[in-house]
Design a protein around this motif. Structure first.
Motif, PDB file in Angstrom:
ATOM      1  N   UNK A 200       0.827  -1.219   0.000  1.00 29.09           N
ATOM      2  CA  UNK A 200       0.000   0.000   0.000  1.00 29.09           C
ATOM      3  C   UNK A 200       0.858   1.263   0.000  1.00 29.09           C
ATOM      4  N   UNK A 201       2.118   1.110   0.377  1.00 29.62           N
ATOM      5  CA  UNK A 201       3.036   2.266   0.356  1.00 29.62           C
ATOM      6  C   UNK A 201       3.723   2.402  -0.998  1.00 29.62           C
ATOM      7  N   UNK A 202       3.329   1.561  -1.937  1.00 27.18           N
ATOM      8  CA  UNK A 202       3.912   1.655  -3.282  1.00 27.18           C
ATOM      9  C   UNK A 202       5.330   1.104  -3.353  1.00 27.18           C
ATOM     10  N   UNK A 203       5.665   0.266  -2.389  1.00 27.94           N
ATOM     11  CA  UNK A 203       7.018  -0.320  -2.388  1.00 27.94           C
ATOM     12  C   UNK A 203       6.901  -1.790  -2.791  1.00 27.94           C
ATOM     13  N   UNK A 204       7.540  -2.137  -3.872  1.00 27.45           N
ATOM     14  CA  UNK A 204       7.551  -3.525  -4.344  1.00 27.45           C
ATOM     15  C   UNK A 204       8.754  -4.239  -3.737  1.00 27.45           C
ATOM     16  N   UNK A 205       8.540  -5.470  -3.297  1.00 29.11           N
ATOM     17  CA  UNK A 205       9.624  -6.226  -2.665  1.00 29.11           C
ATOM     18  C   UNK A 205       9.706  -7.593  -3.329  1.00 29.11           C
ATOM     19  N   UNK A 206      10.799  -7.863  -3.979  1.00 30.17           N
ATOM     20  CA  UNK A 206      10.988  -9.138  -4.673  1.00 30.17           C
ATOM     21  C   UNK A 206      12.343  -9.730  -4.334  1.00 30.17           C
ATOM     22  N   UNK A 207      12.450 -11.028  -4.544  1.00 33.18           N
ATOM     23  CA  UNK A 207      13.716 -11.712  -4.252  1.00 33.18           C
ATOM     24  C   UNK A 207      14.311 -12.267  -5.544  1.00 33.18           C
ATOM     25  N   UNK A 208      15.624 -12.392  -5.533  1.00 38.64           N
ATOM     26  CA  UNK A 208      16.299 -13.184  -6.560  1.00 38.64           C
ATOM     27  C   UNK A 208      16.832 -14.426  -5.849  1.00 38.64           C
ATOM     28  N   UNK A 209      16.598 -15.568  -6.461  1.00 38.94           N
ATOM     29  CA  UNK A 209      17.101 -16.819  -5.900  1.00 38.94           C
ATOM     30  C   UNK A 209      18.093 -17.436  -6.871  1.00 38.94           C
ATOM     31  N   UNK A 210      19.317 -16.878  -6.906  1.00 42.46           N
ATOM     32  CA  UNK A 210      20.282 -17.357  -7.909  1.00 42.46           C
ATOM     33  C   UNK A 210      20.663 -18.819  -7.687  1.00 42.46           C
ATOM     34  N   UNK A 211      21.008 -19.462  -8.779  1.00 39.54           N
ATOM     35  CA  UNK A 211      21.680 -20.759  -8.689  1.00 39.54           C
ATOM     36  C   UNK A 211      23.141 -20.512  -8.334  1.00 39.54           C
ATOM     37  N   UNK A 212      24.029 -21.351  -8.842  1.00 37.45           N
ATOM     38  CA  UNK A 212      25.452 -21.196  -8.521  1.00 37.45           C
ATOM     39  C   UNK A 212      26.079 -20.183  -9.483  1.00 37.45           C
ATOM     40  N   UNK A 213      26.552 -19.094  -8.915  1.00 37.06           N
ATOM     41  CA  UNK A 213      27.078 -17.999  -9.722  1.00 37.06           C
ATOM     42  C   UNK A 213      28.563 -17.846  -9.417  1.00 37.06           C
ATOM     43  N   UNK A 214      29.323 -17.559 -10.446  1.00 35.41           N
ATOM     44  CA  UNK A 214      30.775 -17.532 -10.296  1.00 35.41           C
ATOM     45  C   UNK A 214      31.253 -16.264  -9.564  1.00 35.41           C
ATOM     46  N   UNK A 215      31.277 -16.351  -8.237  1.00 34.14           N
ATOM     47  CA  UNK A 215      31.828 -15.276  -7.400  1.00 34.14           C
ATOM     48  C   UNK A 215      32.803 -15.936  -6.437  1.00 34.14           C
ATOM     49  N   UNK A 216      33.377 -15.130  -5.556  1.00 36.03           N
ATOM     50  CA  UNK A 216      34.258 -15.697  -4.536  1.00 36.03           C
ATOM     51  C   UNK A 216      33.559 -16.821  -3.775  1.00 36.03           C
ATOM     52  N   UNK A 217      32.249 -16.641  -3.538  1.00 29.87           N
ATOM     53  CA  UNK A 217      31.514 -17.588  -2.693  1.00 29.87           C
ATOM     54  C   UNK A 217      31.475 -19.002  -3.251  1.00 29.87           C
ATOM     55  N   UNK A 218      31.555 -19.161  -4.557  1.00 25.03           N
ATOM     56  CA  UNK A 218      31.396 -20.496  -5.148  1.00 25.03           C
ATOM     57  C   UNK A 218      32.666 -21.016  -5.819  1.00 25.03           C
ATOM     58  N   UNK A 219      33.755 -20.244  -5.697  1.00 30.68           N
ATOM     59  CA  UNK A 219      34.989 -20.667  -6.384  1.00 30.68           C
ATOM     60  C   UNK A 219      35.415 -22.069  -5.977  1.00 30.68           C
ATOM     61  N   UNK A 220      35.206 -22.383  -4.674  1.00 28.29           N
ATOM     62  CA  UNK A 220      35.730 -23.664  -4.186  1.00 28.29           C
ATOM     63  C   UNK A 220      34.928 -24.874  -4.661  1.00 28.29           C
ATOM     64  N   UNK A 221      33.775 -24.634  -5.267  1.00 30.23           N
ATOM     65  CA  UNK A 221      32.976 -25.768  -5.757  1.00 30.23           C
ATOM     66  C   UNK A 221      33.806 -26.625  -6.714  1.00 30.23           C
ATOM     67  N   UNK A 222      34.658 -25.966  -7.483  1.00 29.90           N
ATOM     68  CA  UNK A 222      35.442 -26.723  -8.466  1.00 29.90           C
ATOM     69  C   UNK A 222      36.504 -27.622  -7.817  1.00 29.90           C
ATOM     70  N   UNK A 223      36.600 -27.556  -6.484  1.00 28.13           N
ATOM     71  CA  UNK A 223      37.527 -28.456  -5.772  1.00 28.13           C
ATOM     72  C   UNK A 223      36.856 -29.765  -5.364  1.00 28.13           C
TER      73      UNK A 223
END
Ligand SMILES: NC(=O)c1ccc[n+]([C@@H]2O[C@H](COP(=O)([O-])OP(=O)(O)OC[C@H]3O[C@@H](n4cnc5c(N)ncnc54)[C@H](O)[C@@H]3O)[C@@H](O)[C@H]2O)c1
Length: 276
Positions: A200-223
């Protein structure tokens, strides 16, 4: 120029998905406030944006600190006079996670390989303080950033858009460690609840639910041992990790007027992971 004249606050803007989003938004005309706990990383993002001719400003913000989040909102208002968009990309995969410290991440991951053979140990080894730390950064951090930024969106009278970063782990227990999947599932529920209370305040709230994305956080998956790595990629129909720009593009859509009737939704840029 889909965000021309808009001011976007991006938590965790110092690296990975937050950085890519900051750069993308600036290219679309937004003035960007880059918030992060690691000052050097945040300043680097600001430099990247300004080198491309965009407008950005850094503010130090620990996602779990109420006062830091309020200072972040105040910084946006003092610097650019408004807050139209908030993206909450600050997050960790595990307690003690430090973005950019690859050695520490590799050490942490080596211990987890044991859980392939002995899954119960993941529960038995879990330390409550570690669980709470991940919940605090990922969940409390999302809540606090929204609490700090929403008053300006309401006062402006023109609403706004909030984009939270959940994960496929919000819906799939195998997509991360116990604290991580719990925190992301809660971020997704928080997103839906905020959509209901802020509509009602005109604020939309949505989420992104990424899969595995190549950032620092997932680098070790390749190990992961080879056989399991093959299985890992077999679970992604597109056969590869995503790249940060693919998430930034999703955030751009959700933040822009093109998504004007989207709220309480989660989009999964995941290479087809959820086709199972
Ligand atoms: N990379 C993926 O595959 C993936 C998938 C799904 C969801 N996510 C989520 O995306 C978000 C960003 O992750 P990423 O992959 O870009 O990782 P990243 O390490 O590249 O970036 C995380 C950023 O958050 C910052 N940060 C960490 N703790 C913070 C705190 N307490 N306060 C403020 N900033 C803090 C870091 O300094 C860093 O700049 C996280 O919430 C993560 O869970 C990532």
């Amino acid at each position: 120029m889909r965000l021309e004249g808009k001011v976007a606050v991006i938590t965790g803007g110092g690296n990975g998905l937050g950085r890519a989003t900051a750069c993308r938004f600036a290219r679309e005309g937004a003035k960007v406030v880059v918030a992060d706990i690691v000052d050097d990383l945040g300043q680097e993002t600001v430099q990247l944006v300004t080198e491309e001719g965009g407008a950005a400003s850094f503010v130090h913000c620990d996602a779990v600190s109420t006062s830091d989040n309020h200072a972040m909102a105040a910084h946006a208002l003092d610097t650019y006079g408004a807050i139209d968009v908030l993206v909450t990309a600050a997050g960790v995969s595990h307690a003690g996670y430090k973005s950019g410290d690859q050695e520490a991440s590799v050490k942490w991951f080596a211990k987890r390989v044991d859980y392939f053979e002995n899954p119960a140990n993941e529960l038995l080894d879990l330390d409550l303080d570690d669980f709470r730390q991940v919940m605090a950064i990922n969940l409390d951090g999302t809540l606090l950033a929204a609490q700090a930024c929403v008053p300006a969106m309401i006062e402006s009278g023109s609403g706004g858009a909030i984009v939270t970063i959940a994960s496929i782990a919000a819906k799939h227990p195998d997509a991360g460690p116990i604290p991580y999947v719990c925190s992301k599932s809660a971020v997704w529920m928080l997103t839906k609840k905020l959509a209901r209370v802020l509509g009602r305040s005109g604020i939309r709230v949505n989420a992104i639910g990424p899969g595995f994305i190549d950032t620092h956080m997932t680098k070790m998956i390749d190990l992961i041992p080879e056989e399991r790595l093959t299985q890992f990629y077999a679970n992604i129909p597109m056969g590869r990790k995503g790249v940060p720009d693919e998430i930034a593009n999703t955030a751009l859509f959700l933040a822009s007027d093109e998504a004007s009737y989207f709220t309480g939704e989660i989009l999964h840029p995941d290479g087809g992971f959820f086709t199972e």
